[in-house]
Design an enzyme around this catalytic site. Structure first.
Site, mmCIF file in Angstrom:
data_model
loop_
_atom_site.group_PDB
_atom_site.id
_atom_site.type_symbol
_atom_site.label_atom_id
_atom_site.label_comp_id
_atom_site.label_asym_id
_atom_site.label_seq_id
_atom_site.Cartn_x
_atom_site.Cartn_y
_atom_site.Cartn_z
ATOM 1 N N TYR A 1 0.652 0.143 14.959
ATOM 2 C CA TYR A 1 -0.014 -0.073 13.814
ATOM 3 C C TYR A 1 0.252 0.780 12.779
ATOM 4 O O TYR A 1 0.384 2.190 12.767
ATOM 5 C CB TYR A 1 -1.717 0.468 14.270
ATOM 6 C CG TYR A 1 -2.469 0.175 12.930
ATOM 7 C CD1 TYR A 1 -3.233 -1.138 12.753
ATOM 8 C CD2 TYR A 1 -2.692 1.038 11.989
ATOM 9 C CE1 TYR A 1 -3.792 -1.429 11.642
ATOM 10 C CE2 TYR A 1 -3.249 0.750 10.887
ATOM 11 C CZ TYR A 1 -3.846 -0.442 10.643
ATOM 12 O OH TYR A 1 -4.604 -0.791 9.779
ATOM 13 N N LYS B 1 -2.643 -2.550 7.553
ATOM 14 C CA LYS B 1 -3.021 -3.931 7.626
ATOM 15 C C LYS B 1 -2.119 -4.933 6.966
ATOM 16 O O LYS B 1 -1.683 -4.336 5.637
ATOM 17 C CB LYS B 1 -4.428 -4.388 7.146
ATOM 18 C CG LYS B 1 -5.293 -5.218 7.896
ATOM 19 C CD LYS B 1 -5.270 -5.248 9.666
ATOM 20 C CE LYS B 1 -5.346 -6.788 10.066
ATOM 21 N NZ LYS B 1 -5.180 -6.951 11.317
ATOM 22 N N ASP C 1 0.983 -1.129 0.099
ATOM 23 C CA ASP C 1 0.048 -0.106 0.123
ATOM 24 C C ASP C 1 0.916 1.272 0.104
ATOM 25 O O ASP C 1 1.536 1.474 1.089
ATOM 26 C CB ASP C 1 -0.886 -0.074 1.374
ATOM 27 C CG ASP C 1 -1.665 1.090 1.328
ATOM 28 O OD1 ASP C 1 -1.515 2.185 0.859
ATOM 29 O OD2 ASP C 1 -2.629 1.142 2.274
HETATM 30 C C1 F6R Z 1 -6.516 0.968 6.169
HETATM 31 C C2 F6R Z 1 -7.667 0.656 6.752
HETATM 32 C C3 F6R Z 1 -8.702 1.902 7.190
HETATM 33 C C4 F6R Z 1 -7.720 2.974 8.206
HETATM 34 C C5 F6R Z 1 -8.675 4.041 8.470
HETATM 35 C C6 F6R Z 1 -8.249 5.095 9.293
HETATM 36 O O1 F6R Z 1 -6.061 -0.032 5.117
HETATM 37 O O2 F6R Z 1 -7.934 -0.381 7.018
HETATM 38 O O3 F6R Z 1 -9.720 1.357 7.750
HETATM 39 O O4 F6R Z 1 -7.625 2.186 9.369
HETATM 40 O O5 F6R Z 1 -9.124 4.431 7.230
HETATM 41 O O6 F6R Z 1 -7.101 5.568 8.752
HETATM 42 P P1 F6R Z 1 -6.298 6.830 9.367
HETATM 43 O O7 F6R Z 1 -5.844 6.503 10.702
HETATM 44 O O8 F6R Z 1 -5.188 6.669 8.299
HETATM 45 O O9 F6R Z 1 -7.183 8.088 9.094
HETATM 46 MG MG MG Z 2 -4.899 -2.450 1.605
HETATM 47 MG MG MG Z 3 -4.274 0.199 3.467
#
Ligand code: F6R
Ligand code: MG
Ligand code: MG
Length: 366
Positions: free
Chosen positions: A230, A233, A12
Protein backbone atom coordinates in the site's frame (compact mmCIF):
# COMPACT_ATOMS: atom_id res chain seq x y z
CA UNK A 1 -5.88 19.27 -39.37
CA UNK A 2 -3.81 19.88 -36.24
CA UNK A 3 -4.88 17.64 -33.42
CA UNK A 4 -5.15 18.71 -29.81
CA UNK A 5 -4.30 16.50 -26.86
CA UNK A 6 -5.87 17.03 -23.48
CA UNK A 7 -3.76 15.52 -20.68
CA UNK A 8 -4.98 15.36 -17.09
CA UNK A 9 -2.16 14.19 -14.84
CA UNK A 10 -2.30 13.96 -11.03
CA UNK A 11 -0.24 12.93 -8.08
CA UNK A 12 -0.40 13.12 -4.32
CA UNK A 13 2.88 14.75 -3.51
CA UNK A 14 2.08 16.05 -0.05
CA UNK A 15 -0.74 17.61 1.87
CA UNK A 16 -1.61 19.77 4.82
CA UNK A 17 -2.57 18.42 8.23
CA UNK A 18 -2.70 14.79 7.09
CA UNK A 19 -4.00 13.23 3.88
CA UNK A 20 -6.31 16.18 3.53
CA UNK A 21 -5.58 18.99 1.11
CA UNK A 22 -2.71 20.05 -1.15
CA UNK A 23 -1.97 23.63 -0.01
CA UNK A 24 -1.65 26.73 -2.25
CA UNK A 25 2.17 26.62 -2.14
CA UNK A 26 2.11 23.41 -4.20
CA UNK A 27 -0.36 24.81 -6.69
CA UNK A 28 1.85 27.88 -7.09
CA UNK A 29 4.91 25.79 -7.99
CA UNK A 30 2.88 23.79 -10.50
CA UNK A 31 1.50 26.98 -12.07
CA UNK A 32 5.01 28.45 -12.38
CA UNK A 33 6.34 25.31 -14.06
CA UNK A 34 3.43 25.02 -16.49
CA UNK A 35 3.49 28.75 -17.29
CA UNK A 36 7.14 28.34 -18.26
CA UNK A 37 6.31 25.32 -20.44
CA UNK A 38 3.56 27.36 -22.11
CA UNK A 39 5.95 30.26 -22.82
CA UNK A 40 8.41 27.81 -24.33
CA UNK A 41 5.68 26.36 -26.57
CA UNK A 42 5.73 22.85 -25.08
CA UNK A 43 2.11 23.09 -23.97
CA UNK A 44 -0.65 25.31 -25.33
CA UNK A 45 -2.56 25.93 -22.13
CA UNK A 46 -3.09 24.64 -18.59
CA UNK A 47 -5.21 24.77 -15.45
CA UNK A 48 -3.91 23.68 -12.06
CA UNK A 49 -6.09 22.67 -9.12
CA UNK A 50 -6.24 20.22 -6.22
CA UNK A 51 -8.83 17.73 -5.12
CA UNK A 52 -8.12 16.68 -1.57
CA UNK A 53 -4.47 15.68 -1.31
CA UNK A 54 -4.05 15.34 -5.09
CA UNK A 55 -2.37 17.96 -7.24
CA UNK A 56 -4.07 18.08 -10.65
CA UNK A 57 -2.44 19.29 -13.87
CA UNK A 58 -4.86 19.88 -16.76
CA UNK A 59 -2.94 20.61 -19.96
CA UNK A 60 -3.54 21.03 -23.68
CA UNK A 61 -0.79 20.45 -26.23
CA UNK A 62 -0.01 19.07 -29.67
CA UNK A 63 2.35 16.27 -28.74
CA UNK A 64 -0.17 13.41 -28.71
CA UNK A 65 -1.00 10.87 -26.01
CA UNK A 66 1.78 9.24 -23.98
CA UNK A 67 4.19 11.98 -25.08
CA UNK A 68 7.61 11.71 -23.49
CA UNK A 69 7.96 15.51 -23.34
CA UNK A 70 4.61 16.01 -21.62
CA UNK A 71 5.08 13.17 -19.15
CA UNK A 72 8.54 14.49 -18.33
CA UNK A 73 7.09 17.97 -17.78
CA UNK A 74 4.52 16.53 -15.36
CA UNK A 75 7.14 14.43 -13.57
CA UNK A 76 9.52 17.38 -13.16
CA UNK A 77 6.64 19.58 -11.98
CA UNK A 78 5.66 17.02 -9.34
CA UNK A 79 9.29 16.67 -8.28
CA UNK A 80 9.59 20.41 -7.75
CA UNK A 81 6.34 20.46 -5.84
CA UNK A 82 7.56 17.52 -3.74
CA UNK A 83 10.69 19.53 -2.83
CA UNK A 84 8.48 22.38 -1.67
CA UNK A 85 6.29 19.88 0.21
CA UNK A 86 9.36 18.49 1.98
CA UNK A 87 10.52 22.01 2.81
CA UNK A 88 7.16 22.75 4.41
CA UNK A 89 7.13 19.43 6.22
CA UNK A 90 3.87 18.46 4.52
CA UNK A 91 2.46 15.04 5.13
CA UNK A 92 3.31 12.36 2.56
CA UNK A 93 5.72 14.62 0.64
CA UNK A 94 6.65 12.98 -2.66
CA UNK A 95 4.36 10.04 -1.86
CA UNK A 96 3.20 9.16 -5.40
CA UNK A 97 6.61 9.52 -7.06
CA UNK A 98 7.40 5.85 -6.72
CA UNK A 99 10.63 5.58 -8.63
CA UNK A 100 13.82 7.57 -9.12
CA UNK A 101 14.25 5.89 -12.49
CA UNK A 102 11.79 7.93 -14.55
CA UNK A 103 12.43 7.25 -18.23
CA UNK A 104 9.92 9.39 -20.10
CA UNK A 105 6.58 7.66 -19.48
CA UNK A 106 4.45 7.91 -16.36
CA UNK A 107 2.98 4.42 -16.65
CA UNK A 108 3.83 2.54 -13.49
CA UNK A 109 5.60 5.54 -11.96
CA UNK A 110 2.87 6.53 -9.49
CA UNK A 111 1.05 9.57 -10.97
CA UNK A 112 -2.29 8.85 -12.64
CA UNK A 113 -3.31 10.24 -16.01
CA UNK A 114 -6.07 10.34 -18.60
CA UNK A 115 -5.38 11.67 -22.10
CA UNK A 116 -7.35 12.12 -25.30
CA UNK A 117 -6.08 13.28 -28.68
CA UNK A 118 -8.88 14.84 -30.69
CA UNK A 119 -9.71 16.71 -33.84
CA UNK A 120 -11.48 19.68 -32.30
CA UNK A 121 -15.06 20.23 -33.29
CA UNK A 122 -16.00 23.90 -33.91
CA UNK A 123 -17.20 23.85 -30.31
CA UNK A 124 -15.51 21.24 -28.13
CA UNK A 125 -17.08 20.93 -24.66
CA UNK A 126 -15.25 18.59 -22.28
CA UNK A 127 -15.66 17.66 -18.63
CA UNK A 128 -12.66 16.80 -16.46
CA UNK A 129 -13.54 14.65 -13.44
CA UNK A 130 -11.12 14.35 -10.51
CA UNK A 131 -11.80 12.17 -7.48
CA UNK A 132 -10.10 11.70 -4.12
CA UNK A 133 -10.20 8.77 -1.64
CA UNK A 134 -11.29 6.28 -4.24
CA UNK A 135 -10.08 4.16 -7.17
CA UNK A 136 -10.43 4.18 -10.99
CA UNK A 137 -13.34 1.69 -10.92
CA UNK A 138 -15.37 4.36 -9.10
CA UNK A 139 -16.09 5.81 -12.55
CA UNK A 140 -17.51 2.52 -13.89
CA UNK A 141 -21.06 3.16 -12.74
CA UNK A 142 -21.35 6.80 -13.82
CA UNK A 143 -19.55 6.28 -17.16
CA UNK A 144 -21.75 3.28 -17.91
CA UNK A 145 -24.82 5.37 -17.18
CA UNK A 146 -23.64 8.28 -19.35
CA UNK A 147 -23.01 6.15 -22.41
CA UNK A 148 -25.29 3.13 -22.06
CA UNK A 149 -28.24 3.78 -19.74
CA UNK A 150 -31.30 5.16 -21.54
CA UNK A 151 -32.85 6.07 -18.18
CA UNK A 152 -29.92 8.45 -17.67
CA UNK A 153 -29.09 9.57 -21.18
CA UNK A 154 -32.18 10.52 -23.09
CA UNK A 155 -30.09 10.98 -26.22
CA UNK A 156 -29.54 7.22 -26.54
CA UNK A 157 -33.25 6.94 -27.24
CA UNK A 158 -34.12 10.16 -29.02
CA UNK A 159 -30.96 11.59 -30.62
CA UNK A 160 -30.07 9.92 -33.96
CA UNK A 161 -26.32 10.55 -33.43
CA UNK A 162 -26.27 8.60 -30.16
CA UNK A 163 -28.76 5.90 -31.08
CA UNK A 164 -26.20 3.29 -32.23
CA UNK A 165 -24.59 3.30 -28.82
CA UNK A 166 -20.97 3.27 -27.72
CA UNK A 167 -17.99 0.93 -27.43
CA UNK A 168 -16.34 0.46 -24.03
CA UNK A 169 -12.72 -0.59 -23.56
CA UNK A 170 -12.52 -2.44 -20.24
CA UNK A 171 -9.24 -3.21 -18.52
CA UNK A 172 -8.61 -6.20 -16.27
CA UNK A 173 -6.22 -4.46 -13.90
CA UNK A 174 -4.96 -7.73 -12.45
CA UNK A 175 -4.03 -9.27 -15.79
CA UNK A 176 -3.17 -6.02 -17.59
CA UNK A 177 -5.48 -6.94 -20.51
CA UNK A 178 -8.25 -5.00 -22.26
CA UNK A 179 -11.45 -6.05 -24.02
CA UNK A 180 -13.92 -4.00 -26.11
CA UNK A 181 -17.67 -4.39 -25.69
CA UNK A 182 -20.41 -2.47 -27.51
CA UNK A 183 -23.76 -1.42 -26.13
CA UNK A 184 -26.66 -1.92 -26.31
CA UNK A 185 -26.00 -5.45 -27.68
CA UNK A 186 -23.34 -6.47 -25.17
CA UNK A 187 -24.65 -4.51 -22.22
CA UNK A 188 -25.09 -7.54 -19.95
CA UNK A 189 -21.58 -8.86 -20.65
CA UNK A 190 -20.23 -5.38 -19.97
CA UNK A 191 -22.10 -5.16 -16.65
CA UNK A 192 -20.92 -8.64 -15.67
CA UNK A 193 -17.38 -7.25 -15.78
CA UNK A 194 -17.64 -3.64 -14.61
CA UNK A 195 -19.90 -4.48 -11.67
CA UNK A 196 -16.60 -5.65 -10.10
CA UNK A 197 -14.86 -2.27 -10.22
CA UNK A 198 -11.83 -3.32 -8.20
CA UNK A 199 -10.79 -5.58 -11.07
CA UNK A 200 -12.51 -4.45 -14.30
CA UNK A 201 -12.21 -0.76 -15.08
CA UNK A 202 -13.66 1.20 -17.99
CA UNK A 203 -10.58 2.77 -19.57
CA UNK A 204 -11.98 4.36 -22.72
CA UNK A 205 -15.25 4.89 -24.55
CA UNK A 206 -15.64 5.35 -28.31
CA UNK A 207 -18.50 6.26 -30.63
CA UNK A 208 -19.93 3.43 -32.71
CA UNK A 209 -21.12 5.94 -35.27
CA UNK A 210 -18.38 6.31 -37.93
CA UNK A 211 -15.83 7.75 -37.89
CA UNK A 212 -14.98 6.12 -34.57
CA UNK A 213 -14.07 8.88 -32.15
CA UNK A 214 -12.90 8.87 -28.54
CA UNK A 215 -15.65 9.89 -26.12
CA UNK A 216 -14.04 9.34 -22.72
CA UNK A 217 -10.82 8.28 -21.01
CA UNK A 218 -10.22 7.21 -17.39
CA UNK A 219 -6.90 6.84 -15.56
CA UNK A 220 -6.28 3.20 -14.73
CA UNK A 221 -3.09 3.14 -12.68
CA UNK A 222 -3.22 0.91 -9.63
CA UNK A 223 -0.49 2.03 -7.28
CA UNK A 224 -0.89 -0.88 -4.95
CA UNK A 225 -0.49 -3.36 -7.79
CA UNK A 226 2.59 -1.54 -9.01
CA UNK A 227 4.35 -1.13 -5.73
CA UNK A 228 3.27 -4.48 -4.29
CA UNK A 229 2.35 -2.77 -1.04
CA UNK A 230 0.00 0.00 0.00
CA UNK A 231 1.41 3.35 -1.01
CA UNK A 232 -1.75 5.42 -1.32
CA UNK A 233 -4.98 5.24 -3.19
CA UNK A 234 -5.11 5.58 -6.98
CA UNK A 235 -7.43 8.53 -6.88
CA UNK A 236 -8.66 8.65 -10.46
CA UNK A 237 -9.24 11.29 -13.14
CA UNK A 238 -11.39 11.10 -16.26
CA UNK A 239 -12.09 13.17 -19.36
CA UNK A 240 -15.51 13.08 -21.05
CA UNK A 241 -16.52 14.89 -24.25
CA UNK A 242 -20.02 16.35 -24.29
CA UNK A 243 -22.79 17.46 -26.64
CA UNK A 244 -23.85 16.70 -30.20
CA UNK A 245 -22.70 13.12 -30.96
CA UNK A 246 -21.77 12.67 -27.28
CA UNK A 247 -24.09 12.84 -24.25
CA UNK A 248 -25.28 16.35 -23.36
CA UNK A 249 -23.48 18.05 -20.48
CA UNK A 250 -26.41 17.33 -18.17
CA UNK A 251 -26.42 13.66 -19.21
CA UNK A 252 -22.71 13.47 -18.38
CA UNK A 253 -23.29 14.92 -14.89
CA UNK A 254 -26.60 13.27 -14.02
CA UNK A 255 -25.15 9.94 -12.77
CA UNK A 256 -23.41 11.82 -9.94
CA UNK A 257 -26.76 12.92 -8.51
CA UNK A 258 -26.72 9.40 -7.03
CA UNK A 259 -23.81 9.16 -4.54
CA UNK A 260 -22.97 5.50 -5.17
CA UNK A 261 -20.71 3.50 -2.89
CA UNK A 262 -17.05 3.36 -3.86
CA UNK A 263 -13.95 1.85 -2.29
CA UNK A 264 -11.14 3.98 -0.90
CA UNK A 265 -12.31 5.83 2.19
CA UNK A 266 -10.06 5.79 5.31
CA UNK A 267 -6.81 3.91 4.78
CA UNK A 268 -7.96 2.90 1.32
CA UNK A 269 -9.94 0.19 3.07
CA UNK A 270 -13.55 1.35 3.39
CA UNK A 271 -16.58 1.80 1.19
CA UNK A 272 -18.34 5.14 1.26
CA UNK A 273 -20.54 7.36 -0.90
CA UNK A 274 -18.94 9.38 -3.70
CA UNK A 275 -19.90 12.98 -2.95
CA UNK A 276 -20.02 15.46 -5.87
CA UNK A 277 -18.57 18.82 -4.75
CA UNK A 278 -17.32 22.13 -6.09
CA UNK A 279 -13.57 22.85 -6.01
CA UNK A 280 -13.84 24.71 -2.69
CA UNK A 281 -15.36 21.68 -0.96
CA UNK A 282 -12.85 19.14 -2.20
CA UNK A 283 -11.25 19.01 1.25
CA UNK A 284 -12.18 15.60 2.68
CA UNK A 285 -11.86 15.64 6.46
CA UNK A 286 -14.52 13.38 7.97
CA UNK A 287 -12.86 10.00 8.60
CA UNK A 288 -10.49 11.18 5.81
CA UNK A 289 -13.46 11.49 3.48
CA UNK A 290 -16.05 10.72 2.42
CA UNK A 291 -14.73 10.23 -1.13
CA UNK A 292 -15.18 13.30 -3.36
CA UNK A 293 -15.49 14.06 -7.03
CA UNK A 294 -15.07 17.43 -8.74
CA UNK A 295 -16.16 18.15 -12.33
CA UNK A 296 -14.73 21.05 -14.32
CA UNK A 297 -16.27 22.03 -17.66
CA UNK A 298 -14.11 23.54 -20.40
CA UNK A 299 -14.33 24.38 -24.06
CA UNK A 300 -11.21 23.55 -26.04
CA UNK A 301 -10.55 26.01 -28.86
CA UNK A 302 -7.38 26.02 -30.97
CA UNK A 303 -5.78 23.95 -28.20
CA UNK A 304 -6.62 26.59 -25.58
CA UNK A 305 -8.74 25.96 -22.51
CA UNK A 306 -11.78 28.20 -22.13
CA UNK A 307 -13.18 28.00 -18.60
CA UNK A 308 -13.51 26.20 -16.26
CA UNK A 309 -17.01 26.07 -14.90
CA UNK A 310 -17.15 24.36 -11.50
CA UNK A 311 -20.01 22.04 -12.41
CA UNK A 312 -20.86 20.36 -9.09
CA UNK A 313 -20.99 23.75 -7.35
CA UNK A 314 -24.55 23.86 -8.72
CA UNK A 315 -27.20 23.93 -5.96
CA UNK A 316 -28.92 21.08 -7.84
CA UNK A 317 -26.29 18.72 -6.39
CA UNK A 318 -27.07 19.72 -2.79
CA UNK A 319 -29.48 16.82 -2.31
CA UNK A 320 -26.83 14.39 -3.55
CA UNK A 321 -24.44 15.83 -0.96
CA UNK A 322 -27.04 15.59 1.80
CA UNK A 323 -27.79 11.99 0.82
CA UNK A 324 -24.06 11.24 0.73
CA UNK A 325 -23.75 12.56 4.29
CA UNK A 326 -26.63 10.38 5.43
CA UNK A 327 -25.09 7.34 3.74
CA UNK A 328 -21.77 8.26 5.37
CA UNK A 329 -23.42 8.18 8.83
CA UNK A 330 -25.06 4.86 8.07
CA UNK A 331 -21.88 3.27 6.75
CA UNK A 332 -19.74 4.59 9.62
CA UNK A 333 -21.96 2.86 12.15
CA UNK A 334 -20.67 -0.47 10.80
CA UNK A 335 -17.22 0.41 12.15
CA UNK A 336 -14.76 -2.35 11.22
CA UNK A 337 -17.44 -4.58 9.67
CA UNK A 338 -18.03 -5.24 6.01
CA UNK A 339 -19.51 -3.88 3.83
CA UNK A 340 -18.14 -0.61 5.27
CA UNK A 341 -14.69 -2.14 5.58
CA UNK A 342 -13.54 -3.74 2.33
CA UNK A 343 -13.33 -7.51 1.96
CA UNK A 344 -10.06 -9.24 2.91
CA UNK A 345 -8.79 -9.48 -0.68
CA UNK A 346 -9.03 -5.75 -1.16
CA UNK A 347 -7.79 -4.49 2.17
CA UNK A 348 -4.79 -2.39 1.44
CA UNK A 349 -3.69 -1.52 4.94
CA UNK A 350 -4.21 -4.72 6.75
CA UNK A 351 -3.18 -6.46 9.87
CA UNK A 352 -5.09 -9.56 8.81
CA UNK A 353 -1.99 -11.51 7.67
CA UNK A 354 -0.29 -10.80 11.01
CA UNK A 355 -3.39 -11.79 12.98
CA UNK A 356 -3.67 -15.05 11.01
CA UNK A 357 0.02 -15.76 11.53
CA UNK A 358 -0.28 -15.17 15.26
CA UNK A 359 -3.30 -17.44 15.56
CA UNK A 360 -2.19 -20.19 13.20
CA UNK A 361 -1.33 -22.69 15.96
CA UNK A 362 -4.53 -21.97 17.85
CA UNK A 363 -6.84 -22.86 14.94
CA UNK A 364 -8.16 -26.42 15.33
CA UNK A 365 -10.62 -28.62 13.42
CA UNK A 366 -14.16 -27.46 14.04
C1 F6R B 1 -4.75 8.55 2.06
C2 F6R B 1 -5.90 8.08 2.85
C3 F6R B 1 -5.85 8.16 4.31
C4 F6R B 1 -4.70 7.43 4.96
C5 F6R B 1 -4.77 7.56 6.48
C6 F6R B 1 -3.58 6.93 7.20
O1 F6R B 1 -5.16 9.11 0.87
O2 F6R B 1 -6.86 7.66 2.31
O3 F6R B 1 -7.08 7.70 4.83
O4 F6R B 1 -4.69 6.09 4.58
O5 F6R B 1 -4.83 8.91 6.84
O6 F6R B 1 -2.42 7.48 6.69
P1 F6R B 1 -0.95 7.19 7.32
O7 F6R B 1 -0.78 5.70 7.36
O8 F6R B 1 -0.03 7.86 6.35
O9 F6R B 1 -0.94 7.79 8.68
MG1 MG C 1 -5.75 11.46 -2.75
MG1 MG D 1 -3.48 10.34 -0.58
Amino acid sequence: MVKTTLSVIKADIGSLAGHHVAPPQLLDVARQELAKAKREGLIEDFYVTRVGDDLELIMTHRKGEESEEIHTLAWETFKRAADVARGLGLYGAGQDLLSDAFSGNLRGMGPGYAEIEIEERPAEPVVVFMADKTEPGAFNLPVFRMFADPFNTAGLVIAPKLHRGFTFEVMDVHEGKVVELSTPEEMYDLLALIGSPERYVIRRVYTREEPRDVAAAVSTTRLNLIAGKYVGKDDPVAIVRAQSKFPALGEVLEPFAFPHLVAGWMRGSHNGPLMPVGEADARPSRFDGPPRVVALGFNVKDSKLIGPSDLFADVAFERARRLANEIADYMRRHGPFMPHRLGPGEMEYTTLPQVLEKLKDRFREA
